[in-house]
Design a protein around this motif. Structure first.
Motif, PDB file in Angstrom:
ATOM      1  N   SER A 268       2.210  60.781  65.968  1.00  7.88           N
ATOM      2  CA  SER A 268       2.806  60.900  64.389  1.00  7.88           C
ATOM      3  C   SER A 268       4.187  60.604  65.283  1.00  7.88           C
ATOM      4  CB  SER A 268       2.923  61.922  64.226  1.00  7.88           C
ATOM      5  OG  SER A 268       3.336  62.863  65.317  1.00  7.88           O
ATOM      6  N   LEU A 269       5.353  60.149  66.503  1.00 10.37           N
ATOM      7  CA  LEU A 269       6.218  60.260  67.298  1.00 10.37           C
ATOM      8  C   LEU A 269       6.460  59.369  67.050  1.00 10.37           C
ATOM      9  CD1 LEU A 269       9.028  61.532  67.963  1.00 10.37           C
ATOM     10  CD2 LEU A 269       7.863  61.628  70.468  1.00 10.37           C
ATOM     11  N   LEU A 270       5.173  58.403  67.568  1.00  7.57           N
ATOM     12  CA  LEU A 270       5.220  56.922  67.894  1.00  7.57           C
ATOM     13  C   LEU A 270       5.262  56.010  66.275  1.00  7.57           C
ATOM     14  CD1 LEU A 270       1.883  55.623  70.169  1.00  7.57           C
ATOM     15  CD2 LEU A 270       4.952  56.044  70.904  1.00  7.57           C
ATOM     16  N   LYS A 271       5.447  56.588  64.942  1.00  4.82           N
ATOM     17  CA  LYS A 271       4.832  56.055  63.944  1.00  4.82           C
ATOM     18  C   LYS A 271       6.485  56.586  63.302  1.00  4.82           C
ATOM     19  CE  LYS A 271      -0.224  56.844  62.810  1.00  4.82           C
ATOM     20  NZ  LYS A 271      -0.704  57.703  62.200  1.00  4.82           N
ATOM     21  N   PHE A 272       6.543  57.963  63.814  1.00  4.68           N
ATOM     22  CA  PHE A 272       8.375  57.663  63.236  1.00  4.68           C
ATOM     23  C   PHE A 272       9.190  56.505  64.114  1.00  4.68           C
ATOM     24  CE2 PHE A 272      11.414  60.808  64.607  1.00  4.68           C
ATOM     25  CZ  PHE A 272      12.432  61.030  62.520  1.00  4.68           C
ATOM     26  N   ILE A 273       9.033  56.748  65.226  1.00  2.58           N
ATOM     27  CA  ILE A 273       9.579  55.900  65.872  1.00  2.58           C
ATOM     28  C   ILE A 273       9.747  54.642  65.269  1.00  2.58           C
ATOM     29  CG2 ILE A 273      10.862  54.687  68.339  1.00  2.58           C
ATOM     30  CD1 ILE A 273      10.109  57.406  69.349  1.00  2.58           C
ATOM     31  N   PHE A 274       8.412  53.729  65.083  1.00  2.00           N
ATOM     32  CA  PHE A 274       8.104  52.667  64.231  1.00  2.00           C
ATOM     33  C   PHE A 274       8.920  52.349  63.139  1.00  2.00           C
ATOM     34  CE2 PHE A 274       5.529  49.537  62.254  1.00  2.00           C
ATOM     35  CZ  PHE A 274       5.301  48.580  63.891  1.00  2.00           C
ATOM     36  N   ARG A 275       8.608  53.351  62.312  1.00  5.16           N
ATOM     37  CA  ARG A 275       9.019  53.317  60.954  1.00  5.16           C
ATOM     38  C   ARG A 275      11.023  53.280  60.879  1.00  5.16           C
ATOM     39  NH1 ARG A 275       6.433  56.248  55.499  1.00  5.16           N
ATOM     40  NH2 ARG A 275       3.951  55.570  56.431  1.00  5.16           N
ATOM     41  N   ALA A 276      11.036  54.068  61.848  1.00  3.84           N
ATOM     42  CA  ALA A 276      13.632  53.838  62.062  1.00  3.84           C
ATOM     43  C   ALA A 276      13.371  52.649  62.896  1.00  3.84           C
ATOM     44  CB  ALA A 276      13.133  54.775  62.989  1.00  3.84           C
ATOM     45  N   VAL A 277      12.499  52.184  63.202  1.00  5.63           N
ATOM     46  CA  VAL A 277      13.045  50.222  63.788  1.00  5.63           C
ATOM     47  C   VAL A 277      12.668  49.764  63.353  1.00  5.63           C
ATOM     48  CG1 VAL A 277      11.831  49.129  65.967  1.00  5.63           C
ATOM     49  CG2 VAL A 277      12.214  51.400  66.581  1.00  5.63           C
ATOM     50  N   SER A 278      11.990  49.835  62.218  1.00  6.26           N
ATOM     51  CA  SER A 278      11.563  48.955  60.971  1.00  6.26           C
ATOM     52  C   SER A 278      12.353  48.349  60.495  1.00  6.26           C
ATOM     53  CB  SER A 278      10.010  48.671  60.671  1.00  6.26           C
ATOM     54  OG  SER A 278       8.430  48.495  61.377  1.00  6.26           O
ATOM     55  N   SER A 279      13.371  49.404  60.180  1.00  7.75           N
ATOM     56  CA  SER A 279      14.338  49.345  59.001  1.00  7.75           C
ATOM     57  C   SER A 279      15.435  48.700  59.933  1.00  7.75           C
ATOM     58  CB  SER A 279      15.295  50.455  58.610  1.00  7.75           C
ATOM     59  OG  SER A 279      14.822  52.132  59.280  1.00  7.75           O
ATOM     60  N   MET A 280      15.951  48.479  61.445  1.00 11.52           N
ATOM     61  CA  MET A 280      16.594  48.768  61.624  1.00 11.52           C
ATOM     62  C   MET A 280      17.280  47.294  60.887  1.00 11.52           C
ATOM     63  SD  MET A 280      17.403  47.696  65.855  1.00 11.52           S
ATOM     64  CE  MET A 280      17.082  45.835  65.623  1.00 11.52           C
ATOM     65  N   ASN A 281      18.738  47.502  61.199  1.00  8.49           N
ATOM     66  CA  ASN A 281      20.117  46.073  60.690  1.00  8.49           C
ATOM     67  C   ASN A 281      20.118  45.015  61.402  1.00  8.49           C
ATOM     68  OD1 ASN A 281      21.879  44.055  59.314  1.00  8.49           O
ATOM     69  ND2 ASN A 281      23.240  46.074  58.658  1.00  8.49           N
ATOM     70  N   LEU A 282      19.232  43.961  60.651  1.00  7.93           N
ATOM     71  CA  LEU A 282      19.160  42.567  61.855  1.00  7.93           C
ATOM     72  C   LEU A 282      20.980  42.051  62.455  1.00  7.93           C
ATOM     73  CD1 LEU A 282      15.997  41.198  61.058  1.00  7.93           C
ATOM     74  CD2 LEU A 282      16.481  42.502  63.046  1.00  7.93           C
ATOM     75  N   GLU A 283      21.654  42.193  60.775  1.00  8.80           N
ATOM     76  CA  GLU A 283      22.741  41.697  61.259  1.00  8.80           C
ATOM     77  C   GLU A 283      23.542  42.286  62.604  1.00  8.80           C
ATOM     78  OE1 GLU A 283      24.811  41.244  57.137  1.00  8.80           O
ATOM     79  OE2 GLU A 283      23.428  40.263  56.641  1.00  8.80           O
ATOM     80  N   SER A 284      23.769  43.418  62.478  1.00 13.60           N
ATOM     81  CA  SER A 284      23.902  44.986  63.808  1.00 13.60           C
ATOM     82  C   SER A 284      23.329  44.392  64.556  1.00 13.60           C
ATOM     83  CB  SER A 284      24.712  46.048  63.335  1.00 13.60           C
ATOM     84  OG  SER A 284      22.866  46.366  62.550  1.00 13.60           O
ATOM     85  N   GLY A 285      22.163  44.496  64.449  1.00 13.04           N
ATOM     86  CA  GLY A 285      21.689  44.162  65.861  1.00 13.04           C
ATOM     87  C   GLY A 285      21.623  44.958  66.360  1.00 13.04           C
ATOM     88  N   LEU A 286      21.784  46.802  65.780  1.00 19.05           N
ATOM     89  CA  LEU A 286      21.663  47.917  67.157  1.00 19.05           C
ATOM     90  C   LEU A 286      20.853  48.727  65.565  1.00 19.05           C
ATOM     91  CD1 LEU A 286      24.982  48.129  67.606  1.00 19.05           C
ATOM     92  CD2 LEU A 286      23.086  47.391  69.045  1.00 19.05           C
ATOM     93  N   LEU A 287      19.915  50.215  66.022  1.00 22.96           N
ATOM     94  CA  LEU A 287      19.885  50.830  65.146  1.00 22.96           C
ATOM     95  C   LEU A 287      21.026  52.116  65.150  1.00 22.96           C
ATOM     96  CD1 LEU A 287      16.394  51.819  67.708  1.00 22.96           C
ATOM     97  CD2 LEU A 287      16.538  51.153  65.185  1.00 22.96           C
TER      98      LEU A 287
END
Length: 419
Positions: A268-287
Motif C-alpha cells: 500500500s505504501l508503494l501505491k501511495f508513492i506511485f500516485r504521488a510520483v505520477s503527479s510530479m510537475n514535469l516542468e520543474s522536474g521536482l516532487l
C-alpha cells in the motif's frame, strides 16, 4: 528522436523501481534478524546439509511474503545453480488434489526435460512425485515446493491428501525438499489435520508492518536519484535535496502516519508513492508536498464523508437531531422522535429551515437509501417506516468532518453538534 527530458527520465526510473519487488525489498533484507535472512538460512540449510524442512510465511496481503521468498530463491539459485528445483502451486487454482498432483508432475517434467503425460492417473502422478523426490535426494538436489494461499490447501476437501503426501514423503532420509506455505491467515497451521500437523516442522515467519526507520530507509532508497548516472549532476543534487526536505517535513510525516494508520503494508505504501510520483510537475522536474497530499486524498476516499457533503440542509438537520438523541443516551429512536427534536431546535433558535413532516420523511428515506442511516433491527417490517427504530451509520467525528467540509452547512448546526 529528441533527447529525453531529465524529469521524464527520473519519473520513469522511480516508477520502474516501484514496480520491481526485488529492488524494493533488497534494502530490507540486510539485517541478520530480517525475514529474508531467517528464510534464507532455513532453505539454504536444506540445500547444503541435505535435510527436509517446512515453513509458513504469515502476514497480511501486500506485506512482502512472496517478494522476499522470490529474493531468497533467486539468490540461492545463483549460489547453487544445479542444486535447486522450484515448484509453485496456488491454492486458488490447485487446491483439488488431482489437479495439484498433475501440476507438480508437469513442472517436474518440464524442469528435468521429461515427457509429461496428461492422461496419467492420480496414483501414477503420486508415485512419480515420490520417485522424483528420491532421485533428486540421491543427486543432492533440493526441491522447493511453494504453496501460495496455503490455507486453501488446508481447507480443501480430500483430507489434505496433497499436504500429507508431500510431508510424509519428506520423512524419508533419501528425500531432500522444502515446503514453503504462504498465507494471510495467521491461524493457517491450526487448519491442519492431526496427521499432517505431526509431520509439519511448525516453523513460522511473521511479516509485520515496517518500522519507522525501515520506512525512512525505503523512501530514500526508492526516491533518491543515483549520483553516478546519466542525469545532469545539478539536477540530481536538486532532486535529492528536495526529497530530503519533503521527508523531514512534519506535514509529510503526519500524512504518512495518517495513511499507514489505514493500511500499513509495504504494498500500500508503494501505491501511495506511485500516485504521488505520477503527479510530479514535469516542468520543474521536482516532487512537492502537494503531490503527496493529492495522493493521500485520492487513496483515502471516505464514502461516508462524501455522502454527508452531498446532503441537503434538511438532511443535515435530521442527522444532527439523531446525533443529539444519541448524546442524550436515548437508546432507541424513530422518525417521530427525530421530528420532536427537530421542532425543539426550531422553537429554541427560530431557524428559517423548517419543513413539513411529509417533506422530512422523504429526506429521511433518502438518507436511508444512501446508507447513512438504517433500521436498528429487522423486526417490525410490517410497521410503518416512521415508527421503526433507527440508528446512525456514521460516527460523530465523521459527521462533524463532513459538515465542516459541506459547502452550505449552517453555522447553527455545527454549534448544535458540539453542544
Amino acid at each position: 528522436m529528441g533527447k529525453e527530458n531529465p524529469a521524464e527520465k527520473a519519473l520513469n526510473l522511480i516508477r520502474g523501481r516501484l514496480c520491481d519487488p526485488t529492488f524494493v525489498f533488497r534494502p530490507l533484507s540486510g539485517p541478520p534478524d530480517s525475514n529474508y535472512s531467517k528464510l534464507k538460512f532455513i532453505v539454504s540449510t536444506s540445500i547444503t546439509e541435505g535435510c527436509n524442512n517446512s515453513i509458513l510465511l504469515l502476514g497480511p496481503r501486500g506485506s512482502g511474503k512472496a517478494a522476499v521468498l522470490d529474493l531468497v530463491v533467486g539468490d540461492l539459485m545463483e549460489e547453487y545453480p544445479d542444486s535447486v528445483t522450484l515448484i509453485r502451486l496456488n491454492g486458488l487454482l490447485h487446491s483439488e488434489d488431482n489437479c495439484a498432483f498433475k501440476e507438480i508432475a508437469r513442472q517436474l517434467c518440464m524442469e528435468h526435460h521429461l515427457l509429461f503425460s496428461k492422461m496419467a492417473s492420480f496414483d501414477e502422478n503420486s508415485q512419480f512425485i515420490i520417485a522424483m523426490l528420491r532421485e533428486c535426494g540421491l543427486a543432492h538436489k533440493t526441491i522447493i515446493f511453494v504453496l501460495d494461499e496455503f490455507d486453501m490447501f488446508a481447507q480443501a476437501s480430500g483430507k489434505q491428501r496433497l499436504l500429507y503426501s508431500l510431508l510424509d514423503a519428506m520423512q524419508s532420509v533419501t528425500s531432500q525438499a522444502v515446503v514453503v506455505g504462504i498465507s494471510s491467515r495467521l491461524d493457517a497451521d491450526q487448519l491442519l489435520e492431526k496427521r499432517v500437523r505431526s509431520r509439519f516442522s511448525h516453523r513460522k515467519i511473521l511479516f509485520l508492518p515496517p518500522s519507522r526507520e525501515e520506512i525512512d530507509s525505503l523512501l530514500e532508497h526508492l526516491l533518491s536519484l543515483p549520483a553516478d548516472s546519466s542525469f545532469p549532476s545539478g539536477y540530481v543534487t536538486q532532486f535529492n535535496e528536495k526529497i530530503k526536505n519533503i521527508t523531514s517535513d512534519t506535514r509529510f510525516k503526519d500524512m504518512l502516519k495518517t495513511f499507514l494508520n489505514a493500511n500499513s503494508t509495504v504494498n500500500s505504501l508503494l501505491k501511495f508513492i506511485f500516485r504521488a510520483v505520477s503527479s510530479m510537475n514535469l516542468e520543474s522536474g521536482l516532487l512537492s508536498l502537494e503531490n503527496f497530499k493529492t495522493a493521500l486524498s485520492s487513496m483515502l476516499r471516505q464514502p461516508k464523508l462524501e455522502a454527508v457533503r452531498d446532503c441537503s440542509i434538511l438532511e443535515l438537520y435530521l442527522l444532527v437531531c439523531m446525533r443529539r438523541l444519541e448524546v442524550k443516551e436515548q437508546s432507541s429512536y424513530n422518525f417521530i422522535s427525530v421530528m420532536k427534536e427537530y421542532k425543539t431546535i426550531h422553537d429554541s433558535f427560530q431557524t428559517s429551515d423548517f419543513y413539513a413532516q411529509n417533506v422530512c420523511l422523504r429526506a429521511f428515506e433518502h438518507l436511508r437509501e444512501r446508507e447513512v442511516i438504517c433500521y436498528a433491527e429487522n423486526r417490525g417490517q410490517s410497521q410503518a417506516g416512521e415508527y421503526r427504530p433507527m440508528k446512525l451509520l456514521i460516527s460523530a467525528s465523521e459527521l462533524h468532518q463532513g459538515m465542516r467540509s459541506h459547502a452550505c452547512c449552517p453555522a447553527i448546526l455545527l454549534k448544535l453538534l458540539d453542544h
